[in-house]
Design a protein around this motif. Sequence first.
Motif: not given
Lengths: 248, 175
Positions: A6-11, A135-142, A42-47, A57-59
């Motif tokens: 597997t590859v780190s999901p931030d590829f 104040v955190p603003i979480s985003a799916d992509t950059y 990352f959550a599903s990869q960590h699981k 893994i490309y970690a």
Amino acid sequence: MSFMFTVSPDFTPDHLSGWYIFNTWLQRQTDIAIHLEMYNDFASQHKAIKEGAIDLIYANPFDAAMLVREKGFLPLVKAEGVADEAIIAVNTESSIEDVAQFEPGTKVAFTDDPDVKMMGMIMLEPGDLDADNIVPISADTYILVAKHLLRGEADVGIFLAEVFDGLSGMVKSQLRVLVRSQISVIHHCLMIGPEMMDKRELILEKLVQMSSDEQGRGVLKSLGFENWQKVEDEEMEFMIDLMDTLMI
Amino acid sequence: MWANREPFLEILNSELNMIGDMQPEDIAGDYKEVTLDLYNSVNRKILYTDIETPYPDGKLIVSTTDPEGNITNVNKSFIEMSGYSEDELIGAPHSILRHPDMPPAAFKDLWDTVKKGDKWQGFVKNIRKDGGYYWVKATVIPNIRNGKLAGYTSVRRKPSRTNIDACSKLYPTMF
């Protein structure tokens, strides 16, 4: 039986097909059956890692400590000349010229990319900002981090430098870099797990020689870099210790 | 002949680990002078000025030491901020950066903490080779290899001005 890669999901999305091409190349070179499984986050990869489902893994560097110390992984290679660096940026119309001008309650946009978020938060520390007072603003992509800045929904955004540099000219012209990290020693790493450890030398040999033939160079190009470089066990231990100092 | 090389290596190592007095010709600007008792009764003449070098944005200063605190590796930022060359730093005790304004209790706390195997974090005023100073937020952790202490890694990052101001007031009260 096939091993799981597997590859780190931030590829970078542009390189998605490159990882499938790489996996095909690796199987042909080593005659080892390897299935590539890409996780969306990352959550599903960590699981999957915790369940012992991953062998290669490309970690992300953030996960290196857990992989080595808890799961018995060891390093193989890293992308030559490629380090993970972060950028914190504001809208060009922002009055903020220096991190020290930020106030508690600053709206910070970031993705779930753990090492980049960590580096970004460290760059905000000189402004007395931390996880407890932003104040955190979480985003799916950059791209969405950039959109939050352009719409005025965030005061500052944290980017992977490589992705920020690749944003369109139109988007970048509306953003201003406050700080670019120059850390150099934090990087992703291809790592091998206990079930596959007897294949370590074979895979390592193939990888470090990958750029010596045209086909290998073509596959590397599809991944976005020119060569693999061996990572010694002590270099990985050093990076784990370094990351450990940055997590507090 | 080679069978006798170990005593010579010991002498060489002890010389490498010596920490010399600061020299007036290295100092930029007006300076004050004080002698610090660094460790094991080793004294060092410190020449220091009021000139601050601001911590650069986005950089980390990284070094590793052996278990005794002698420097084994430094990165480029360490060299730039300390003003010393890599050759001058490797083998020198980390206390080459000790500023007279730092209370000894801070370093005692550091060593007590890391020798227990824990991480230490604090704000430190370091002295440069030219007598100036720079503030850092430092984190030190023990490097454990195969269950044994192999040395320490120290990583410094940019502190906030609020923390620098607070420590500038607090530290003089700790002597």
